[in-house]
Design an enzyme around this catalytic site. Sequence first.
Site, mmCIF file in Angstrom:
data_model
loop_
_atom_site.group_PDB
_atom_site.id
_atom_site.type_symbol
_atom_site.label_atom_id
_atom_site.label_comp_id
_atom_site.label_asym_id
_atom_site.label_seq_id
_atom_site.Cartn_x
_atom_site.Cartn_y
_atom_site.Cartn_z
ATOM 1 C CE1 TYR A 1 -12.458 14.485 -17.176
ATOM 2 C CE2 TYR A 1 -11.736 14.313 -14.917
ATOM 3 C CZ TYR A 1 -12.409 13.798 -15.998
ATOM 4 O OH TYR A 1 -13.029 12.583 -15.891
ATOM 5 C CE LYS B 1 -8.183 10.587 -20.194
ATOM 6 N NZ LYS B 1 -8.537 10.200 -18.847
ATOM 7 N NE ARG C 1 -3.305 0.118 2.990
ATOM 8 C CZ ARG C 1 -2.942 0.281 4.272
ATOM 9 N NH1 ARG C 1 -2.366 1.413 4.657
ATOM 10 N NH2 ARG C 1 -3.133 -0.679 5.138
ATOM 11 C CG ASP D 1 -4.625 17.754 -15.507
ATOM 12 O OD1 ASP D 1 -3.889 17.145 -16.306
ATOM 13 O OD2 ASP D 1 -5.787 17.403 -15.235
HETATM 14 C C1 PLP Z 1 -7.085 16.477 -18.282
HETATM 15 C C2 PLP Z 1 -7.592 15.399 -17.394
HETATM 16 N N1 PLP Z 1 -7.283 15.403 -16.100
HETATM 17 C C3 PLP Z 1 -7.716 14.434 -15.273
HETATM 18 C C4 PLP Z 1 -8.526 13.404 -15.706
HETATM 19 C C5 PLP Z 1 -8.985 12.349 -14.734
HETATM 20 O O1 PLP Z 1 -8.241 11.190 -14.906
HETATM 21 P P1 PLP Z 1 -8.813 9.697 -14.671
HETATM 22 O O2 PLP Z 1 -9.939 9.495 -15.620
HETATM 23 O O3 PLP Z 1 -7.614 8.849 -14.910
HETATM 24 O O4 PLP Z 1 -9.279 9.650 -13.242
HETATM 25 C C6 PLP Z 1 -8.878 13.350 -17.047
HETATM 26 C C7 PLP Z 1 -9.747 12.268 -17.532
HETATM 27 O O5 PLP Z 1 -10.351 12.351 -18.575
HETATM 28 C C8 PLP Z 1 -8.412 14.370 -17.914
HETATM 29 O O6 PLP Z 1 -8.740 14.388 -19.227
#
Ligand code: PLP
Length: 376
Positions: free
Chosen positions: A99, A197, A46, A172
């Site tokens: 997002y 992604k 963990r 991000d």
């Molecule tokens: C730019 C971005 N940040 C965060 C996320 C969230 O990631 P996850 O779907 O792996 O939880 C996404 C998901 O589509 C995303 O496109």
Amino acid sequence: MKPETLAAQALHAIDPETGGVVPSIQLSTTFARDADYVPIGPVYARDESPTPLHAERVIAKLEGGASAMLFGSGMAAITAAIRTAIRSGDHVIAPRVGYFAVRAWLARFGERWNVAHDLVDTTSLDAVKAAIRPGQTKLVWIETPANPVWDVTDIAGVAAIAHAAGARLAVDSTVATPVHTRPIELGADLVMHSATKYLAGHSDVLAGALVTAKLDEHWAEIATLRHEEGPMLGPLEAYLLLRGLRTLYARVERSSRTAFWLAERLASLPDVDVLYPGLGSHPQHALAARQMQRGYGSMLSIRVGGPGPEVALGVAKRLQVWVPATSLGGVESLVEHRFSTEGPSTPTPFDLLRLSVGLEHEDDLFDDLRTALEGR
Ligand SMILES: Cc1ncc(COP(=O)(O)O)c(C=O)c1O
């Protein structure tokens, strides 16, 4: 060594026992101690486990960070980073465009924990400055390029504002990937990826990553949260992520070249508005040219017009090559009507189609779109 070399060899990973050039998967959840009762390596999975640790070392290196941590999803990484940066009474700045689940989470849980937040147009440094609440703002969260219109935010500019106010900056960088942007070099304290992604790259792993600029108090808090709450990534997923990372540069350079080519071609079609940071028409093109290397990413959007969402949905339904599905960053090209996905409160225009460019031949991708658009 250059990042392509580090990635392709997963940091020169040769299995010490067998000489295997592919890292082995260590599934053990617990690890023996030596004769003096001292841990030989990890203690309990963990906390840390060899296969995720290997992937973390690669990601930290590619981002130029001090350390990386993996999570079971991008959202698990985001929420771990935000929750450990704030206490009751604090304030967070988050992007108005980005997002959508981050906005939804802040609205739902921020209020419950007495954490205020403002959704800001982070492409404007004046707007970020104006949103700072001195002594109260502890975290500035940005996404660049940002879903689904690909706004580009000035990382160094926002870092200076956040740091002057005693706040941290988290970026991000899912869409940029370390191929195009290295936010830590520009002053970010934390970089986040939905590793689901591009980092994993094959639409078969759900994973999140955080990378820190330095081993500070916040990083220790994130490690404690992951240890105590357990949103750790498992070794099988970490192995798939590691495998994807080895081709990251080849995949992203190819798909972003195709995205650029498609953006230019699509912009020449009648009644199509193309949103892509590589185009001179993009409002932050000059900044993107400065901040991004080796291209402008593999995501673009098109606005196809119409009195309502039916026109865009019609285009999506006529596509034969582009796969109608959510997510991004895989080898197959995806099309998504984000307005339908995000719900009625979304700021996303109803005529927008988001395109995640994969590794298919550009002619097939373009011809498919042209035919579907002609049917409007
Ligand atoms: C730019 C971005 N940040 C965060 C996320 C969230 O990631 P996850 O779907 O792996 O939880 C996404 C998901 O589509 C995303 O496109």
